[in-house]
Write a protein that holds these residues in place. Sequence first.
Motif, PDB file in Angstrom:
ATOM      1  N   GLY A  83     -22.959 -13.923   9.331  1.00 18.12           N
ATOM      2  CA  GLY A  83     -22.020 -13.840  10.437  1.00 18.12           C
ATOM      3  C   GLY A  83     -21.120 -12.625  10.309  1.00 18.12           C
ATOM      4  N   PHE A  84     -20.751 -12.293   9.071  1.00 17.88           N
ATOM      5  CA  PHE A  84     -19.969 -11.072   8.830  1.00 17.88           C
ATOM      6  C   PHE A  84     -20.596 -10.281   7.687  1.00 17.88           C
ATOM      7  N   GLY A  85     -20.480 -10.741   6.461  1.00 20.57           N
ATOM      8  CA  GLY A  85     -21.101 -10.044   5.336  1.00 20.57           C
ATOM      9  C   GLY A  85     -20.096  -9.319   4.468  1.00 20.57           C
ATOM     10  N   PHE A  86     -19.141 -10.075   3.900  1.00 22.91           N
ATOM     11  CA  PHE A  86     -18.098  -9.485   3.059  1.00 22.91           C
ATOM     12  C   PHE A  86     -18.629  -8.507   2.002  1.00 22.91           C
ATOM     13  N   PRO A  87     -19.678  -8.864   1.225  1.00 20.55           N
ATOM     14  CA  PRO A  87     -20.077  -7.966   0.134  1.00 20.55           C
ATOM     15  C   PRO A  87     -20.454  -6.558   0.586  1.00 20.55           C
ATOM     16  N   ALA A  88     -21.001  -6.415   1.786  1.00 19.71           N
ATOM     17  CA  ALA A  88     -21.384  -5.082   2.256  1.00 19.71           C
ATOM     18  C   ALA A  88     -20.176  -4.165   2.388  1.00 19.71           C
ATOM     19  N   VAL A  89     -19.024  -4.751   2.736  1.00 23.42           N
ATOM     20  CA  VAL A  89     -17.798  -3.963   2.869  1.00 23.42           C
ATOM     21  C   VAL A  89     -17.057  -3.898   1.544  1.00 23.42           C
ATOM     22  N   GLU A  90     -17.008  -5.032   0.832  1.00 22.09           N
ATOM     23  CA  GLU A  90     -16.241  -5.082  -0.412  1.00 22.09           C
ATOM     24  C   GLU A  90     -16.782  -4.102  -1.446  1.00 22.09           C
ATOM     25  N   ALA A  91     -18.095  -3.995  -1.553  1.00 23.20           N
ATOM     26  CA  ALA A  91     -18.668  -3.053  -2.513  1.00 23.20           C
ATOM     27  C   ALA A  91     -18.197  -1.637  -2.205  1.00 23.20           C
ATOM     28  N   GLN A  92     -18.242  -1.256  -0.944  1.00 25.70           N
ATOM     29  CA  GLN A  92     -17.821   0.092  -0.572  1.00 25.70           C
ATOM     30  C   GLN A  92     -16.321   0.289  -0.782  1.00 25.70           C
ATOM     31  N   ALA A  93     -15.538  -0.780  -0.545  1.00 26.77           N
ATOM     32  CA  ALA A  93     -14.098  -0.696  -0.808  1.00 26.77           C
ATOM     33  C   ALA A  93     -13.818  -0.452  -2.278  1.00 26.77           C
ATOM     34  N   ALA A  94     -14.696  -0.968  -3.147  1.00 24.63           N
ATOM     35  CA  ALA A  94     -14.537  -0.786  -4.593  1.00 24.63           C
ATOM     36  C   ALA A  94     -15.156   0.516  -5.086  1.00 24.63           C
ATOM     37  N   GLY A  95     -15.753   1.304  -4.178  1.00 24.74           N
ATOM     38  CA  GLY A  95     -16.363   2.564  -4.575  1.00 24.74           C
ATOM     39  C   GLY A  95     -17.737   2.407  -5.191  1.00 24.74           C
ATOM     40  N   THR A  96     -18.433   1.313  -4.851  1.00 23.98           N
ATOM     41  CA  THR A  96     -19.736   1.010  -5.442  1.00 23.98           C
ATOM     42  C   THR A  96     -20.832   1.076  -4.377  1.00 23.98           C
ATOM     43  N   PRO A  97     -21.928   1.792  -4.614  1.00 29.61           N
ATOM     44  CA  PRO A  97     -23.033   1.807  -3.651  1.00 29.61           C
ATOM     45  C   PRO A  97     -23.570   0.394  -3.426  1.00 29.61           C
TER      46      PRO A  97
ATOM     47  N   PRO B  14     -29.941  -3.773   7.549  1.00 31.17           N
ATOM     48  CA  PRO B  14     -29.054  -3.799   8.723  1.00 31.17           C
ATOM     49  C   PRO B  14     -29.488  -4.871   9.721  1.00 31.17           C
ATOM     50  N   VAL B  15     -29.361  -6.137   9.305  1.00 25.61           N
ATOM     51  CA  VAL B  15     -29.729  -7.271  10.148  1.00 25.61           C
ATOM     52  C   VAL B  15     -28.467  -7.994  10.583  1.00 25.61           C
ATOM     53  N   SER B  16     -28.553  -8.704  11.702  1.00 23.81           N
ATOM     54  CA  SER B  16     -27.442  -9.474  12.270  1.00 23.81           C
ATOM     55  C   SER B  16     -26.166  -8.640  12.216  1.00 23.81           C
ATOM     56  N   SER B  17     -25.069  -9.206  11.714  1.00 28.74           N
ATOM     57  CA  SER B  17     -23.777  -8.506  11.742  1.00 28.74           C
ATOM     58  C   SER B  17     -23.727  -7.290  10.837  1.00 28.74           C
ATOM     59  N   LEU B  18     -24.681  -7.173   9.917  1.00 27.21           N
ATOM     60  CA  LEU B  18     -24.631  -6.078   8.946  1.00 27.21           C
ATOM     61  C   LEU B  18     -24.873  -4.709   9.583  1.00 27.21           C
ATOM     62  N   VAL B  19     -25.368  -4.684  10.802  1.00 25.59           N
ATOM     63  CA  VAL B  19     -25.545  -3.388  11.476  1.00 25.59           C
ATOM     64  C   VAL B  19     -24.198  -2.701  11.672  1.00 25.59           C
ATOM     65  N   ASP B  20     -23.112  -3.481  11.728  1.00 26.07           N
ATOM     66  CA  ASP B  20     -21.785  -2.907  11.934  1.00 26.07           C
ATOM     67  C   ASP B  20     -21.095  -2.528  10.631  1.00 26.07           C
ATOM     68  N   LEU B  21     -21.765  -2.771   9.487  1.00 26.62           N
ATOM     69  CA  LEU B  21     -21.134  -2.563   8.192  1.00 26.62           C
ATOM     70  C   LEU B  21     -21.798  -1.436   7.401  1.00 26.62           C
ATOM     71  N   VAL B  22     -22.575  -0.610   8.085  1.00 27.02           N
ATOM     72  CA  VAL B  22     -23.210   0.543   7.434  1.00 27.02           C
ATOM     73  C   VAL B  22     -22.165   1.637   7.300  1.00 27.02           C
ATOM     74  N   GLY B  23     -21.785   1.920   6.053  1.00 24.87           N
ATOM     75  CA  GLY B  23     -20.738   2.898   5.802  1.00 24.87           C
ATOM     76  C   GLY B  23     -21.210   4.020   4.898  1.00 24.87           C
ATOM     77  N   PRO B  24     -20.277   4.845   4.430  1.00 31.08           N
ATOM     78  CA  PRO B  24     -20.639   6.040   3.642  1.00 31.08           C
ATOM     79  C   PRO B  24     -21.294   5.736   2.302  1.00 31.08           C
ATOM     80  N   LEU B  25     -21.151   4.513   1.795  1.00 28.45           N
ATOM     81  CA  LEU B  25     -21.682   4.198   0.469  1.00 28.45           C
ATOM     82  C   LEU B  25     -22.730   3.089   0.548  1.00 28.45           C
TER      83      LEU B  25
ATOM     84  N   ALA C 254     -18.750  10.115  -6.406  1.00 24.39           N
ATOM     85  CA  ALA C 254     -17.300  10.109  -6.217  1.00 24.39           C
ATOM     86  C   ALA C 254     -16.926  10.545  -4.807  1.00 24.39           C
ATOM     87  N   GLU C 255     -17.631  11.540  -4.273  1.00 25.28           N
ATOM     88  CA  GLU C 255     -17.354  12.010  -2.909  1.00 25.28           C
ATOM     89  C   GLU C 255     -17.659  10.919  -1.889  1.00 25.28           C
ATOM     90  N   LYS C 256     -18.803  10.259  -2.054  1.00 26.18           N
ATOM     91  CA  LYS C 256     -19.161   9.179  -1.144  1.00 26.18           C
ATOM     92  C   LYS C 256     -18.196   8.004  -1.275  1.00 26.18           C
TER      93      LYS C 256
END
Length: 371
Positions: free
Chosen positions: A277-291, A296-307, A335-337
Amino acid sequence: MNLHVAMAGRSMNVPHLRGTGRYEQELLRNTRPGDQLQWTAYGHNPAQPFRVPEGLIGHAEVFEFRGDRFHLWEQLGLPRKVRDSGAQLLHCAENTAPVWQPVPTIVTIHDTVPWEEDRRGLDRFYMHDVQRMALRRCAHVITISESSRRDIATRWPFLADRLTIIPHGIADEFFSDVRVPLPAVLQQSLGDAPYLLYLGGGQPRKRFDWALELLARSGRDDLHLVGCGFGAGTAPLERVPEALRGRVHFAPFLEDSELVTLYRGAQAAIYPTLYEGFGFPAVEAQAAGTPVLFSPVSSLVDLVGPLSWTNEPQDFDAWLASLREVLALPAAVRAEKAAAAVAWVRTFSWRSSVERHFEVYREVLARSQRR
């Protein structure tokens, strides 16, 4: 004018918070005195802690109600409490709602997974028949992604004009410089080994076996895997191949600050879920600087970010290639990503999410008063 909102908060009345409980807690935590809003939060089990945040603007109450077999706490106990509390609105934040609604009622439906599970007997009757009646009476529905909105409107067309999308936010701990050590049991089993982090638990759609296969074929014998999301006593040791024993570890329940540390130490996060429905880990990992690797299924299509590295859900070779690419990233590129990802994730603000909830509350109350 101060607005008094009651909340069904059973997901906070637990030994350990999970996604829905965190959502409820953040709504309460991010309410400020200037918002002119007070809460009454209700729990159902006095034997367990009620994890409302410190400094709650309002009141918290835990009460029991006999006949839980028929979900009577939700259907009779809660409406009676709300009726007598003076609350102007009821927010049911856990997918379900009472049929009897003494005040205008808003329900958050995170996704339609609970209705797609194989249910029998009274449980099926409650979810499919009782809840259909309850949803017809609800003043409004909040959901957390465009994917969930489409699924809800397809399942219950009568809700299509009463739906608002409000994405979740990310906990403040992910933007803190404080470093909290991992639990001793996990530190001891991991040592200094590099590791991948699997998020999701044991549900089939989360695909723990997919993460095991990625570890086995990564080409790195020094690489370990830490599995998160498995309840106490439910770690699927029997699913770990003999060749990987000693390289697969299961995390105990982690506080948010410990989870941030676990994310930050990982070589990559593996999130092979088939639906969210949302997918916290897809965002949380990037917030922590981790690839993070996901499809990109269901709600995860909106969570594709730089990392994030994304591949089709059944294309294992592509997943494996992405993993090897991540593991070979030069430190400067990573580090840049990571810096770009942290900036992107800041758009997922709990305070912004909460403010949009308040807008819905006031619109619903104004609409009910006009009627």
